[in-house]
Each structure stands twice: as C-alpha cells, then as structure tokens.
Scaffold this motif. Structure first.
Motif, PDB file in Angstrom:
ATOM      1  N   ALA A   1      -9.973  -2.379  -0.734  1.00 11.86           N
ATOM      2  CA  ALA A   1      -8.762  -3.179  -0.894  1.00 11.86           C
ATOM      3  C   ALA A   1      -8.682  -4.267   0.178  1.00 11.86           C
ATOM      4  O   ALA A   1      -8.299  -5.410  -0.113  1.00 11.86           O
TER       5      ALA A   1
ATOM      6  N   GLN B   1     -11.455   3.587  -0.137  1.00 15.51           N
ATOM      7  CA  GLN B   1     -10.519   2.819  -0.947  1.00 15.51           C
ATOM      8  C   GLN B   1      -9.868   1.720  -0.112  1.00 15.51           C
ATOM      9  O   GLN B   1      -9.712   0.578  -0.571  1.00 15.51           O
TER      10      GLN B   1
ATOM     11  N   MET C   1      -6.588   3.842  -7.679  1.00  8.31           N
ATOM     12  CA  MET C   1      -5.886   3.048  -6.670  1.00  8.31           C
ATOM     13  C   MET C   1      -5.184   1.804  -7.204  1.00  8.31           C
ATOM     14  O   MET C   1      -4.277   1.292  -6.548  1.00  8.31           O
ATOM     15  N   ILE C   2      -5.552   1.300  -8.375  1.00  7.43           N
ATOM     16  CA  ILE C   2      -4.991   0.035  -8.851  1.00  7.43           C
ATOM     17  C   ILE C   2      -4.488   0.192 -10.280  1.00  7.43           C
ATOM     18  O   ILE C   2      -5.206   0.706 -11.145  1.00  7.43           O
TER      19      ILE C   2
ATOM     20  N   PHE D   1       0.843  -1.186   0.000  1.00 11.39           N
ATOM     21  CA  PHE D   1       0.000   0.000   0.000  1.00 11.39           C
ATOM     22  C   PHE D   1       0.882   1.241   0.000  1.00 11.39           C
ATOM     23  O   PHE D   1       1.695   1.429   0.912  1.00 11.39           O
TER      24      PHE D   1
ATOM     25  N   PHE E   1      -1.578  -1.053  -4.162  1.00  9.62           N
ATOM     26  CA  PHE E   1      -2.692  -0.128  -3.976  1.00  9.62           C
ATOM     27  C   PHE E   1      -2.159   1.264  -3.618  1.00  9.62           C
ATOM     28  O   PHE E   1      -1.313   1.404  -2.740  1.00  9.62           O
TER      29      PHE E   1
ATOM     30  N   ASN F   1      -2.702  -6.543  -9.039  1.00  7.96           N
ATOM     31  CA  ASN F   1      -3.783  -6.460  -8.060  1.00  7.96           C
ATOM     32  C   ASN F   1      -3.314  -6.512  -6.613  1.00  7.96           C
ATOM     33  O   ASN F   1      -4.132  -6.637  -5.700  1.00  7.96           O
TER      34      ASN F   1
END
Length: 464
Positions: free
Chosen positions: A371, A367, A340-341, A138, A349, A346
């Motif tokens: 996630a 968000q 965010m992606i 993240f 983030f 995947n």
C-alpha cells in the motif's frame, strides 16, 4: 493546493498499525495514527484500558516466533518458540521505539466516524470533536474485540454466570467452580486447560469436531516443518501424518471426530489439551441444547451442574466508524482484493483483516509495504475489474475448500498468500515505470467537490 504527497490516517496502534506507520514513514509519506488506548499493542496489551483486548493472563502466541516476527526486526533470541503475551507486547513496543513511530501516534484518541467526501478523500472525526481530512485511510482496528455470542441464544434460564471468552482474563476467578467451555477454537483450548488446574469440574462442549494440532512435533514447532513451496495437498497430508504419529486418534481422548479434512477449517493449536484430557481433568460434551437453573443440558440428553459457562464463539467483524450503508461485514463477510482493498476505492486499506493458517504479523507488514509503495507512486495496482475478478476467484476457492461458517469468511494460507503479495508488488513496480502511468502523487488535484472523478486519489494509480 494539496501536499505533494498523500497524507494518510491510521486507525489503531496495534501490530498492524505500527507496521503500516513504518512502511509510510520509510517512504516519506505523512500520516497520523490514532489509538483509543494509552500505549501501543492493541489486542496484545493485556488489561488494555480501552477495554478491547481479548488477551488473558496465560496467553501465548500460537505460531512460532520465527514465523511470526516482522521481516526486518527479529524477535529476541532469548524468547521461547511460543512467547508469552507480555513478551509479544514488549516486542511491539520495542519495534515502535526502534523505528521512531510514537511521534505520529495520538493516544487516548478515538476515531468516531470516517466519511468519504465528494472528491474521494476522507473526513475523520475524533471523539474530541475535531475533524481532520486525509487522502487515504488505513483500518487497523483488529477483528478480535467485538464478541459474537451464540446465535440464536440457547433456550432456558441459567442461574450461574454466562460469559464470553473476550471477558476471560484469569482462571483464578473459577477456582473451586464448575465450568463449561463451549467451543473448539484456540481460546476454548486454552481456557479449558487453565481452568482444569483450579476448577472443581471442567467440561469442553463441542458444537462440531475440530482438528487440534500440537505445537511441537518431534521437538520442533509444527509450523516450521512446512516449506513455502509445498502445495496445499502435500501440507495437509504431511501435517495429518505428523499429528497422527504424535497424538494418535481423537477418539482416544474422547474428542469428536471432525466432519472435515485437516486444513478445511481453521485448526486449533494446543499441546496441553491432550495432557489434561489424558489425565481426566476435562470432560467432553457435545453442543449445548438448553439451560435450566444451574443445569446445562447437551444435545445427547446428558446434563451437568455448572457455575459458569464460557462461550468461545468468536468475534464479529465490525467497523463502528463507518456508516453501515457505506461498508459493513454481514456474517463477517467482507470480500476484499488481497484481503486489503475494496475494488473501486483505492485509498482505503484494511491491514491484517484475514484469518491465516499461520502468522498474521508478517502478512500485515507485506500488505502495508504494498500500500505504501502504491501511495508513493512506485507500484501500480490492477484496475477495478481485474481486482474484482481476482477477488471472486479467491473467494470461490475459499468457499469450496472450507467448512461453511462465519469463522471461515477470510481465510488465507500463509505462504501462498505472502508469495502472491510479493508477485503483485513486483508486477506493480514494473508497471509503475511504464509510460502513461499516473501515480497517486501525480494524480493529486485541488480538493474541492468539483474535482471528483478528475484525478482524485481513489481514481488513479492503477493501470488503464
């Protein structure tokens, strides 16, 4: 063997990192959070010892507290509508303590490099020399810390001080000086107003006109007049009418007329600027053309003598822990699904990497929940092609609507974007219950180079 649950790394313990940690913790997902500072707060930590905070002594939030607070942790009732940065910082620290988030944070620990391994995991290198491996990453390092100076630089030699708004902390250092502030964003509004009380002369130089909206209209914060269900055209019309009723025309204050309609660029928020302009404490100038000695020349041929020029010219979106060949944002442009992606990855983030017409904290919170639900196996994500198609549609809409600028590469409208995040989560939760769905938890495999593409976290968790 792997852990039964994917483990995450969070870079940054500002508001985005904190709400991400909370979302992961509530779902029983293990994580580590690293922050170069000695405490939580990020950009809202005035005097942050990591040197990255752009907060200044008199900074107040621009969106009202009820529109800015996290969903399940309201700001204190005694807070004003637009709290001071010290109150916002205390709110984040109370949030961290209330939800028990500090135990997972390693302070005074800088992430120096993040590398994606052959099996899709992340090797995270710390300034201590330590390397740790994670299933997901993240990025919560913010986007208001790497100063962007005028490009190209203005010609000529200036004998005074040239500085960026990132380094502005207190107007007292400009007492008795002559100051030119370049820009029409929120920082330029605040800095010029603050300097107007102590400096001998203050000039606000505009590279282009901007819509400057007051914080209050008819005794109520302007952002509280907007209903979430209002279409964009209605918001623009109503907001434009309210601002006109409240302040009249920009020409009345000597401000340049914007070359775009309201909401076609990120509007500035300030009530005080109109007060200082009306009192003659701030002079308005067009863009700078060049420097000569202590003289600042403008494109209309006029000039003023100055001691300081403050460039309020925004920030660069950078990720010093990624190799630029892997990921970068040239001209601040990094297309992302739901901001965010990056489609196809995947387990990476970006939290709060957007410029909302509204508050950013609730967006990052939602968000983070999306996630975390995905990593917990409770919410499916669209496949790579669907993400890419949606991302491109949103990007095209944004580019058509907004003024072309490095400032307008990641714009979102608060309410529609929050609603979209909720829709994607609702749909994803239903799809995660369908037969054949392979969640990130179920897709965990042995972490070896031979496992790439055979169920690694980055390859699972979306519908077929």
């Amino acid at each position: 063997m792997t852990s039964p649950l994917p483990k995450s790394c969070i870079i940054g313990a500002g508001p985005c990192g904190l709400t991400t940690g909370k979302a992961l913790k509530e779902r029983g997902l293990p994580y580590d959070c690293f922050d170069a500072s000695d405490n939580v707060g990020g950009n809202w930590y005035f005097g942050n010892p990591n040197g990255l905070s752009s907060a200044y002594r008199m900074l107040h939030i621009d969106s009202s507290k009820t529109r800015s607070q996290f969903a399940d942790y309201p700001m204190p009732a005694e807070y004003p509508d637009f709290p001071h940065h010290s109150q916002i910082l205390q709110y984040f620290r109370d949030y961290a303590d209330h939800f028990g988030l500090r135990s997972n944070i390693s302070f005074r620990t800088k992430v120096t490099q993040c590398e994606r391994t052959a099996d899709g995991r992340w090797d995270v290198h710390l300034h201590t020399g330590e390397k740790k491996s994670y299933d997901s990453l993240f990025v919560c390092n913010g986007h208001h810390w790497d100063a962007r100076w005028p490009e190209p630089a203005f010609p000529g030699q200036f004998n005074g001080r040239l500085m960026h708004s990132h380094d502005y902390k207190d107007s007292e250092e400009f007492r008795g000086k002559r100051v030119v502030v370049l820009g029409m964003g929120n920082s330029a509004m605040d800095i010029s107003v603050e300097c107007a009380y102590v400096a001998d002369e203050v000039y606000l130089a505009a590279r282009r006109g901007a819509h400057i909206v007051p914080k209050y209209v008819w005794g109520r914060p302007l952002d509280q007049w907007v209903a979430p269900s209002m279409p964009y055209w209605a918001i623009r019309m109503i907001a434009g009418f309210m601002v006109w009723v409240q302040i009249g025309t920009y020409k009345k204050y000597g401000l340049p007329q914007p070359d775009h309609r309201m909401l076609e660029a990120h509007q500035s928020v300030s009530t005080a600027i109109y007060d200082r302009l009306a009192h003659g404490d701030i002079g308005i100038k067009p863009n700078i053309s060049h420097f000569q000695g202590n003289n600042v020349y403008f494109v209309d041929g006029t000039s003023v003598e100055a001691d300081v020029v403050v460039f309020c010219t925004g920030y660069k979106v950078t990720f010093p822990f990624f190799d630029s060949s892997f990921l970068s944002a040239p001209d601040n442009d990094l297309p992302l699904y739901l901001r965010m992606i990056k489609p196809g990855i995947n387990n990476l983030f970006f939290m709060g990497l957007c410029q909302p017409l509204g508050a950013i904290f609730p967006i990052a919170e939602r968000q983070a929940i999306l996630a975390a639900e995905y990593l917990a196996g409770r919410c499916a994500l669209p496949n790579e092609q669907e993400m890419t198609d949606d991302m491109n549609r949103e990007r095209d809409k944004m580019l058509k609507r907004y003024v072309r600028s490095k400032r307008h590469t990641m714009q979102v409208d608060f309410d529609p974007f929050m609603q979209k995040l909720a829709r994607v989560m609702s749909r994803g939760r239903k799809e995660a219950t369908l037969p054949g769905y392979v969640s990130p938890v179920q897709g965990q495999v042995e972490h070896s180079p031979t496992s790439a593409g055979k169920g690694s976290l980055a390859q699972v968790g979306h519908k077929a």
